[in-house]
Scaffold this motif. Structure first.
Motif, PDB file in Angstrom:
ATOM      1  N   GLU A 296      25.742  13.315   6.812  1.00 31.59           N
ATOM      2  CA  GLU A 296      25.718  14.681   6.201  1.00 31.59           C
ATOM      3  C   GLU A 296      24.878  15.137   5.482  1.00 31.59           C
ATOM      4  O   GLU A 296      25.132  16.171   4.652  1.00 31.59           O
ATOM      5  N   TYR A 297      24.450  13.860   4.468  1.00 31.33           N
ATOM      6  CA  TYR A 297      22.973  14.184   3.817  1.00 31.33           C
ATOM      7  C   TYR A 297      21.878  14.900   4.061  1.00 31.33           C
ATOM      8  O   TYR A 297      21.243  14.992   3.846  1.00 31.33           O
ATOM      9  N   PHE A 298      21.468  13.911   5.214  1.00 29.57           N
ATOM     10  CA  PHE A 298      20.949  14.676   5.953  1.00 29.57           C
ATOM     11  C   PHE A 298      20.672  16.703   5.984  1.00 29.57           C
ATOM     12  O   PHE A 298      19.577  17.005   5.956  1.00 29.57           O
ATOM     13  N   LEU A 299      21.770  16.401   6.304  1.00 38.17           N
ATOM     14  CA  LEU A 299      22.174  18.037   6.905  1.00 38.17           C
ATOM     15  C   LEU A 299      22.131  18.768   5.449  1.00 38.17           C
ATOM     16  O   LEU A 299      21.490  20.349   5.056  1.00 38.17           O
ATOM     17  N   GLU A 300      22.151  17.588   4.561  1.00 37.55           N
ATOM     18  CA  GLU A 300      22.213  18.659   2.537  1.00 37.55           C
ATOM     19  C   GLU A 300      20.716  19.272   2.530  1.00 37.55           C
ATOM     20  O   GLU A 300      20.375  19.998   2.106  1.00 37.55           O
ATOM     21  N   LYS A 301      20.007  17.455   2.938  1.00 36.76           N
ATOM     22  CA  LYS A 301      18.854  17.776   2.452  1.00 36.76           C
ATOM     23  C   LYS A 301      17.894  18.427   3.692  1.00 36.76           C
ATOM     24  O   LYS A 301      16.848  19.137   2.228  1.00 36.76           O
ATOM     25  N   PHE A 302      17.722  18.857   4.324  1.00 38.82           N
ATOM     26  CA  PHE A 302      16.998  19.086   5.401  1.00 38.82           C
ATOM     27  C   PHE A 302      17.817  20.541   5.729  1.00 38.82           C
ATOM     28  O   PHE A 302      18.151  20.168   7.245  1.00 38.82           O
ATOM     29  N   PRO A 303      18.073  21.236   4.937  1.00 43.16           N
ATOM     30  CA  PRO A 303      19.026  22.813   5.514  1.00 43.16           C
ATOM     31  C   PRO A 303      18.636  22.570   6.415  1.00 43.16           C
ATOM     32  O   PRO A 303      19.401  24.140   7.455  1.00 43.16           O
ATOM     33  N   GLU A 304      17.414  22.757   6.917  1.00 46.76           N
ATOM     34  CA  GLU A 304      16.201  24.517   7.407  1.00 46.76           C
ATOM     35  C   GLU A 304      17.089  23.256   9.313  1.00 46.76           C
ATOM     36  O   GLU A 304      16.559  24.314  10.111  1.00 46.76           O
ATOM     37  N   TYR A 305      17.538  22.376   9.275  1.00 41.41           N
ATOM     38  CA  TYR A 305      18.131  21.789  10.560  1.00 41.41           C
ATOM     39  C   TYR A 305      19.305  21.718  10.891  1.00 41.41           C
ATOM     40  O   TYR A 305      19.732  21.401  11.694  1.00 41.41           O
ATOM     41  N   GLN A 306      20.112  22.877   9.636  1.00 39.96           N
ATOM     42  CA  GLN A 306      21.360  23.131  10.614  1.00 39.96           C
ATOM     43  C   GLN A 306      21.725  23.926  11.658  1.00 39.96           C
ATOM     44  O   GLN A 306      20.434  24.801  11.426  1.00 39.96           O
ATOM     45  N   GLU A 307      22.169  23.987  12.271  1.00 39.90           N
ATOM     46  CA  GLU A 307      22.558  24.238  13.603  1.00 39.90           C
ATOM     47  C   GLU A 307      20.793  24.297  14.846  1.00 39.90           C
ATOM     48  O   GLU A 307      20.674  25.299  15.845  1.00 39.90           O
ATOM     49  N   LYS A 308      20.238  22.673  14.443  1.00 36.92           N
ATOM     50  CA  LYS A 308      19.238  22.601  15.360  1.00 36.92           C
ATOM     51  C   LYS A 308      19.427  21.414  15.983  1.00 36.92           C
ATOM     52  O   LYS A 308      18.966  20.713  16.586  1.00 36.92           O
ATOM     53  N   VAL A 309      20.847  21.111  15.428  1.00 38.62           N
ATOM     54  CA  VAL A 309      21.190  19.291  15.679  1.00 38.62           C
ATOM     55  C   VAL A 309      22.556  18.901  15.979  1.00 38.62           C
ATOM     56  O   VAL A 309      23.632  20.179  14.329  1.00 38.62           O
TER      57      VAL A 309
END
Ligand code: ADQ
Length: 735
Positions: A296-309
């Motif tokens: 969850e923290y990863f998705l927040e910290k690197f939002p560019e990866y949302q919908e890509k992982v």
């Protein structure tokens, strides 16, 4: 023909009873594969629980079940539901499992569960003994059966026993909280070889044995009773070929499995998308909740990866009868719901969660299809999933992110190693994995894959068995006979037939039990009484022989009518002399050089102290932390050794004491001289310490030499402790 008996909590199969129909399905797990050759060799047999309680197997079906199991070279321990509750769900999984994984807050201590654990372990041991024949060897597995090695040893002292622990062995600071810690260690010490996955667990175990059982150690050998027990690490491998071939087949197959189609269908909408795999039993040690939070923290910290992982998370139901596992299940359900609720879009759910076991082919599909494996246990003995993932990466692409708390991280150090509590690090590692160039992935995985292929599960099993054979090959040949009724009667008979009997009795550890403070070991009225009774018989000549200084001994025994030899043979006081006689020409001019060095060591080794005798200096470290004390003693010895070289002075190592004294002065020499002057027709020598070994070897061959306690000895007999010594002396006094 000799055979190997494998013993584990569960048999390597599952039993299904449908009406009168018995269905046996062999399991394909790592342990079953690894031990296949050991199990199938000759008359090998596997002993364990079938998974069905006594209630579930009716009396009329039981013989038939046993027959079916026999076909699989298995034999089952029958357990009632109550026993399974107390032994498995109770002590094994509410006490040992959480404690050994550092979950002190989940660890429960219940006397009744401990008692069930003992009685069930005894059932396993009894079934082993029933099946044992001369020359057989036994390999016991895991934390459910920690007492079994000793239980077998008690009835079959000469059988070869190996033990392997599949989970971590915790540090002494954690292990010491267990109320039954000594019993657990003694149980394991029944084995000749004790194996762990990593050297850290070996270290922790040795430390606990040293502190709690006060055994002597030499590298990875422990002297325990009359045996040498070897402790070593054997990192368990996987059936590499099976996983690798299955992955190759998967990659070349034209047909696609359901799960594969599903994965593809759900592959993400934007190009260049990746899947992260996580697989474990649903267990609080596996760090599943922390993994979700870190993701969850990863998705927040690197939002560019949302919908890509996407995180594909597989959890196998496990121990659902234990409350913490039910709580964990709820926690994971909620976390998955929350994260999916927070980030999902029409085309994308970030976490894809399965709570179930999967057939082997589906596991392979997942290992092959996911570009990253994220395994974040907070504690794990080994973690085979990490190895299975690497084995399945046939083209060497893929990134393994692995917790440093998993035993496997030691062998798989080319993976991205993380601390599961450090979300920043986990999030950064996920990003690093997503962006890692193919060439780097391949170079990391190739090294790991080669290693896993070489050290596979079969090699693990073979190496363990080979070590078990080797340990026994170096078993000490000297085996002092343990006191029992027959031996005692023979000795008493022999004693009563003689008329001029000389008895050498050591003091500390022989006539007086060890105390934390040597000054507390003053003779008791009971001891004076026993010695007086022995002395009263004119056929006996009694000599107390000690390393203690003459002043202390004089104050205790100076007015007694028997002989005293002190300071390892330097001084003698005979009842017919009013004063002490110096037996050797020595001086103490070297004190002024050695004493300041000892003082320096004493000052910075809390608990140590110097004893100044007339002609020797002793550095005692009995009250120092055992590991620290032993290391400081080595250091002190190394410092003093070059200084005393060529000075006719020696360093003598006793039990938790280093003594610097004139060389050539020892109890053996003094006792031999005394014996020569006296001319006895019978000699008895008793002692517990290393310094008493001189008596055992130097006195005439027909001396009745008796060692007190467990340590290795040249003595002919062995007696348990000081209270047994006093009992025996009382009996001698009557003859
Ligand atoms: P476990 O805690 O069970 O084992 P692990 O070593 O990872 O942990 O082994 C799990 C096994 O279960 C793997 O072989 C894996 O393939 C299989 N598995 C996982 N998920 C599955 C699923 N959904 N369906 C089917 N199979 C699945 C204990 C210790 C570990 C130690 C092993 C071996 O806790 O630390 O590595 O023993 O000693």
């Amino acid at each position: 023909m000799s055979k190997t008996i494998i013993v584990s909590n569960r048999l390597p199969l599952s039993l299904n009873i449908n009406n009168e129909n018995i269905e046996v399905t062999p399991s394909v797990g790592g342990l079953a594969t690894g031990l296949k050759s050991v199990h199938h060799d000759g008359n090998g047999i596997w002993i364990g629980w079938s998974g069905l309680t006594e209630n579930e197997v009716s009396d009329n079906l039981a013989p038939q079940v046993e027959k079916e199991l026999k076909k699989q070279k298995c034999s089952s321990v029958s357990l009632t539901e109550k026993e399974v509750d107390g032994f498995y769900y109770g002590f094994s999984n509410r006490t040992l499992w959480p404690l050994f994984h550092y979950f002190s807050e989940f660890t429960e201590f219940h006397q009744d569960q401990w008692e069930t654990y003992i009685s069930v372990n005894q059932k396993f041991a009894d079934l082993v003994i029933e099946n044992l024949e001369d020359g057989d060897q036994v390999w016991v597995h895991d934390y459910q059966l920690l007492l079994v090695p000793q239980m077998i040893r008690e009835q079959k002292p000469d059988v070869k026993i190996g033990f392997f622990l599949h989970i971590p062995f915790p540090s002494y600071e954690v292990f010491r909280t267990l109320p039954w810690r000594e019993q657990i260690l003694n149980g394991m010490m029944g084995a000749d070889l004790i194996g762990f996955h990593t050297y850290d667990y070996v270290r922790h175990f040795m430390s606990s044995v040293q502190r709690l059982l006060n055994c002597e150690m030499n590298f990875n050998q422990i002297q325990y009773e009359t045996r040498n027990v070897k402790v070593d690490s054997f990192p368990m491998g996987i059936d590499f070929e099976k996983f690798h071939h299955a992955a190759q087949k998967h990659n070349t197959s034209k047909t696609k499995s359901e799960i594969q189609l599903s994965l593809e269908k759900h592959r993400l909408i934007k190009g260049d998308t990746k899947l992260i795999l996580s697989i474990d039993r649903l267990d609080y040690t596996k760090g599943i909740a922390k993994r979700l939070l870190a993701f969850e923290y990863f998705l927040e910290k690197f939002p560019e990866y949302q919908e890509k992982v996407r995180l594909v998370m597989l959890a196998v139901p496990s121990r659902a009868n234990v409350p913490q596992y039910q709580d964990l299940k709820n926690e994971i359900d909620q976390l998955v719901g929350r994260i999916n609720g927070k980030f999902s879009t029409v085309n994308w759910t970030p976490v894809w969660y399965f709570y179930r076991s999967m057939p082997f082919e589906n596991l392979i599909d997942l290992y092959c299809s996911c570009e990253i494996a994220l395994l974040t246990p907070v504690r794990d003995g080994m973690n085979l999933v990490a190895k299975e993932y690497i084995a399945c990466r046939t083209d060497h692409t893929g990134v393994l992110i692995l917790s440093e708390m998993a035993g496997a991280s030691i062998e798989l150090n080319e993976a991205l190693i993380i601390n599961p509590n450090n979300f920043e690090q986990v999030a950064n590692s996920i990003k690093q994995a997503l962006e890692m160039p193919d060439a780097e992935q391949k170079s990391r995985n190739k090294v790991m894959q080669d290693r896993i292929a070489r050290y596979n599960v079969e090699r693990w099993a073979t190496e363990f068995m080979q070590n078990l054979t080797d340990v026994l090959a170096v078993k000490p040949t000297n085996r002092a006979l343990k006191f029992n009724k027959t031996i005692e009667n023979q000795l008493l008979e022999d004693f009563s037939s003689k008329t001029k009997r000389l008895l050498f009795l050591d003091y500390d550890g022989t006539l007086s039990p060890f105390t934390k403070k040597p000054e507390d070991a003053i003779p008791t009225p009971e001891l004076f009484e026993v010695l007086a009774e022995l002395h009263a018989n004119p056929k006996n000549q009694l000599v107390l022989i000690t390393g203690r200084d003459k002043n202390t001994f004089d104050s205790w025994f100076g007015d007694q009518p028997y002989s005293l030899i002190t300071e390892h043979g330097l001084w003698l006081k005979s009842p017919d002399q009013s004063d002490w006689k110096l037996l050797e020409q020595v001086n103490n001019s070297w004190f002024e050089v050695i004493y300041p060095i000892m003082m320096r060591f004493t000052d910075n080794t809390p608990g140590s102290k110097i004893e100044i005798k007339n002609y020797s200096l002793a550095w005692h470290y009995r009250n120092v932390d055992p590991e620290y004390g032993a290391n400081r003693a080595i250091e002190l010895k190394a410092t003093i050794q070059p200084i005393i070289a060529n000075h006719n002075i020696e360093i003598m190592e006793g039990d938790k004491v280093l003594e610097i004294k004139a060389s050539g002065v020892n109890k053996g020499k003094a006792a031999s001289r005394f014996a020569l002057d006296f001319g006895p027709d019978y000699i008895l020598a008793m002692g517990d310490d290393w310094t008493d070994e001189h008596m055992f070897t130097d006195l005439p061959d027909d001396t009745v030499s008796i060692k007190v306690g467990n340590k290795i000895t040249e003595a002919k007999y062995r007696i348990k402790d000081t209270s047994h010594v006093l009992d025996f002396l009382r009996k001698l006094a009557e003859n």
